[in-house]
Design a protein around this motif. Structure first.
Motif, short mmCIF file in Angstrom:
data_model
loop_
_atom_site.label_atom_id
_atom_site.label_comp_id
_atom_site.label_asym_id
_atom_site.label_seq_id
_atom_site.Cartn_x
_atom_site.Cartn_y
_atom_site.Cartn_z
N THR A 22 0.85 -1.18 0.00
CA THR A 22 0.00 0.00 0.00
C THR A 22 0.90 1.24 0.00
OG1 THR A 22 -0.11 0.15 2.42
CG2 THR A 22 -1.79 -1.20 1.32
N LYS A 23 0.30 2.39 -0.08
CA LYS A 23 1.05 3.65 -0.20
C LYS A 23 2.11 3.80 0.90
CE LYS A 23 0.33 8.68 -0.25
NZ LYS A 23 -0.70 9.74 -0.23
N HIS A 24 1.73 3.57 2.15
CA HIS A 24 2.65 3.76 3.26
C HIS A 24 3.36 2.49 3.68
CE1 HIS A 24 -0.09 7.28 3.61
NE2 HIS A 24 1.04 7.91 3.91
N PHE A 25 2.93 1.33 3.13
CA PHE A 25 3.53 0.04 3.48
C PHE A 25 3.73 -0.78 2.21
CE2 PHE A 25 1.14 1.57 7.10
CZ PHE A 25 2.00 1.38 8.17
N PRO A 26 4.71 -0.40 1.37
CA PRO A 26 4.91 -1.09 0.10
C PRO A 26 5.38 -2.53 0.28
CG PRO A 26 6.68 0.48 0.51
CD PRO A 26 5.66 0.70 1.58
N ASP A 77 -5.05 3.26 3.97
CA ASP A 77 -4.42 2.72 2.77
C ASP A 77 -5.32 1.68 2.11
OD1 ASP A 77 -2.21 4.31 3.02
OD2 ASP A 77 -0.78 2.67 3.32
N TRP A 78 -5.95 0.81 2.92
CA TRP A 78 -6.85 -0.20 2.36
C TRP A 78 -8.03 0.46 1.63
CZ3 TRP A 78 -6.96 -3.76 7.29
CH2 TRP A 78 -5.84 -4.60 7.26
N TYR A 152 -13.99 0.71 -4.59
CA TYR A 152 -13.37 1.13 -3.32
C TYR A 152 -13.50 2.64 -3.23
CZ TYR A 152 -11.39 -3.35 -1.85
OH TYR A 152 -11.22 -4.64 -1.40
N ARG A 153 -14.66 3.09 -2.77
CA ARG A 153 -14.94 4.52 -2.76
C ARG A 153 -15.73 4.87 -1.50
NH1 ARG A 153 -19.39 3.67 -7.63
NH2 ARG A 153 -21.21 4.13 -6.32
N PRO A 154 -15.66 6.13 -1.07
CA PRO A 154 -16.17 6.49 0.27
C PRO A 154 -17.66 6.26 0.49
CG PRO A 154 -15.53 8.44 -0.98
CD PRO A 154 -15.01 7.27 -1.74
N ASP A 155 -18.49 6.38 -0.56
CA ASP A 155 -19.94 6.22 -0.33
C ASP A 155 -20.33 4.77 -0.09
OD1 ASP A 155 -19.33 5.65 -3.05
OD2 ASP A 155 -21.45 5.85 -3.58
N LEU A 156 -19.40 3.83 -0.32
CA LEU A 156 -19.70 2.41 -0.10
C LEU A 156 -18.89 1.83 1.05
CD1 LEU A 156 -19.72 1.18 -3.83
CD2 LEU A 156 -21.65 1.99 -2.45
N ARG A 176 -9.44 13.22 9.76
CA ARG A 176 -8.20 13.71 9.18
C ARG A 176 -7.71 12.80 8.06
NH1 ARG A 176 -2.75 13.13 9.38
NH2 ARG A 176 -2.84 11.30 10.75
N LEU A 177 -7.79 11.48 8.28
CA LEU A 177 -7.24 10.54 7.32
C LEU A 177 -8.17 10.27 6.14
CD1 LEU A 177 -5.70 7.85 9.71
CD2 LEU A 177 -4.44 9.39 8.21
N PHE A 178 -9.47 10.22 6.41
CA PHE A 178 -10.39 9.73 5.38
C PHE A 178 -11.13 10.83 4.63
CE2 PHE A 178 -9.63 6.13 8.07
CZ PHE A 178 -9.71 5.02 7.24
N ALA A 179 -11.01 12.06 5.08
CA ALA A 179 -11.76 13.14 4.44
C ALA A 179 -11.35 13.37 2.99
CB ALA A 179 -11.61 14.44 5.24
N ASN A 180 -10.13 13.00 2.64
CA ASN A 180 -9.67 13.25 1.27
C ASN A 180 -9.87 12.06 0.32
OD1 ASN A 180 -7.75 11.53 2.24
ND2 ASN A 180 -5.98 12.78 1.67
N LEU A 181 -10.62 11.04 0.77
CA LEU A 181 -10.99 9.97 -0.16
C LEU A 181 -11.77 10.56 -1.32
CD1 LEU A 181 -12.19 7.09 2.21
CD2 LEU A 181 -10.15 7.09 0.80
N LYS A 182 -11.51 10.08 -2.52
CA LYS A 182 -12.12 10.68 -3.70
C LYS A 182 -13.13 9.73 -4.35
CE LYS A 182 -8.24 13.69 -4.93
NZ LYS A 182 -7.54 13.52 -3.67
#
Length: 481
Positions: A22-26, A77-78, A152-156, A176-182
């Motif tokens: 994942t992004k922070h744990f390759p 990350d997930w 894999y999107r925030p509304d689901l 803080r972590l999840f607000a920027n999910l697109k």
């Protein structure tokens, strides 16, 4: 259920890939980090993919703020930052294909033949989570990235945190972590799937050389009732009382001397795709297929025709209260996982989560209002002769001895035309013991403080090792050798 034809199995494959960088744990850093933190892969850290959802489970210690903070980062990350590196995808193909191969035993072969009719030939039949070998071997990285981007999107998604945590701090960290999910630029519409009841009865016989015994299952499908209101709760309570009494009656029949079946059990519970099911499972004795089936169906038809007794209902009510009281006493010992599972079902199905105290109060208030007539009425509803599947599974060698559909239905009709006397409970005035044993005594005691143990020697020579724990408030567990 949302996979395209060229994505069959990729919801489950995506679950695997979330642990492969994942992004922070390759690469393998995620698993390595968690194992160094005392979290075991498989035993603690886990995930699963069903027909309708993928769930990631991350139990982490809350007394280490850095591990807790990184745990939240892993969840983030997930949610949307899996790497999906082509090299890792290729490496994981073999893992998932081997998982599929290991499942390809008798149980899977039987399921492949029985699921289509059981699930009414719905879309669920075409979307087994493990997927198809063709897709798993040949999909390109672009295809799984497309699935990941679409779904894999925030509304689901939902984040559920249960534990000894500072709620406000955790809430702030989630924001803080999840607000920027697109969301995707053009979000696909999520189609809902359910298995429609078709009003038909189905019959299926399956044999396999690896099966060890013959089993007959009778399954009556019903629309699932999601508990959202107090009325729903009461209706579910009545169904639970019925299910418990139904199971107890069949279990009693299976213990009778010279019963023509080795096993007979049943109950009412969840199936999938918006369905519940009343199930009866029977294993007849060798060369007693007809008599075993007729005897079992006589028990079922006797319940349908004559209902239960007041004493059976009273006993089941007492059992329900006892179970609720035990749960209430252990309220402060509930596991985080058990609580999280309740919130998970609330998110996925909208089912209410009243909590153990309110549930107990509802049960205490509603039980006196539930009459035998109401339970027997539910019994007739649940045991209707439509949406019913009869499935026979047996060793291949028994194929020539198995009845066909007409024969089984003839047996059913013969039972339904027969005289079935109302159930009469066997009663006895005898106690559990005809003679009370003479009391013994403790003749020796030894403390083992480094292990927190007390060892007793009893007057009959028995050795007892006592270990107090605080895992539960009101439980004694015995082990012996």
């Amino acid at each position: 259920m949302l996979e395209n034809e060229n994505q069959r199995g990729l919801a489950h494959f995506m679950e695997h890939m979330s642990f492969n960088g994942t992004k922070h744990f390759p690469k393998n850093e995620l698993i390595e980090y968690l194992q160094k933190s005392g979290i075991r892969f498989g035993a603690d850290l886990n995930a699963y993919t069903g027909f309708d959802e993928t769930v990631y489970q991350l139990p982490i210690p809350t007394d280490n703020q850095q591990i807790l903070k990184n745990g939240m980062l892993i969840l983030r990350d997930w949610a949307q930052d899996a790497c999906l590196d082509p090299e890792e995808i290729e490496r994981e193909r073999g893992v998932v294909l081997e998982e599929k191969r290991l499942r390809a035993g008798a149980r899977q072969r039987v399921q492949d033949q029985t699921l289509p009719s059981l699930l009414n030939y719905s879309q669920y039949v075409k979307r087994l989570p493990i997927g198809t070998e063709e897709v798993l071997k040949n999909f390109t990285p672009e295809v799984i990235r497309s699935f990941y981007k679409d779904w894999y999107r925030p509304d689901l998604q939902a984040v559920i945190v249960v534990g000894d945590v500072d709620v406000q701090a955790i809430e702030a960290e989630i924001k803080r972590l999840f607000a920027n999910l697109k969301m995707p630029a053009q979000a696909k519409k999520q189609q809902s799937y359910n298995i429609a009841l078709d009003g038909k009865n189905k019959f299926k016989t399956v044999t396999d050389p690896e099966l060890s015994e013959t089993t007959i299952e009778i399954l009556v499908k019903h629309k699932e009732q999601v508990i959202r209101t107090e009325t729903d709760f009461k209706e579910n309570l009545i169904r639970n009382l019925f299910s418990g009494m139904f199971a107890a009656r069949l279990a009693e029949a299976s213990k009778r001397y010279n019963a023509p079946f080795m096993k007979l059990n049943g109950g009412f519970g969840a199936l999938m795709g918006g369905l519940n099911v009343l199930s009866i499972s029977l294993t007849p004795r060798k060369d007693e297929f007809e008599s075993g089936f007729k005897a079992a169906w006589t028990e079922v038809e006797g319940i349908n025709r004559n209902g239960f007794t007041e004493s059976e209902l009273l006993r089941m009510k007492q059992q329900v209260v006892a179970q609720m009281e035990a749960s209430l006493r252990e309220k402060d010992k509930q596991t985080s996982t058990a609580l999280a599972d309740q919130y998970k079902v609330h998110f996925l199905k909208g089912e209410a989560v009243p909590g153990i105290e309110r549930e107990f109060n509802l049960v205490k208030r509603m039980l006196p209002e539930i009459t035998l007539a109401k339970v027997n009425g539910v019994a007739k509803t649940l045991m209707k002769a439509i949406n019913r599947d009869v499935i026979i599974t047996a060793p291949t060698a028994e194929k020539v001895n198995l009845p066909d559909e007409n024969t089984v239905y003839t047996w059913m009709n013969m039972v339904q035309r027969s005289v079935i006397n109302p159930y009469v409970e066997a009663k006895t005035d005898r106690g559990l013991l005809s003679k009370r044993p003479v009391n013994g005594s403790i003749v020796g005691e030894r403390q083992i403080p480094e292990l927190g143990l007390t060892e007793w020697t009893l007057s009959n020579g028995a050795r007892v090792v006592l270990k107090p724990t605080d895992y539960k408030n009101d439980e004694i567990v015995f082990f012996w050798r």
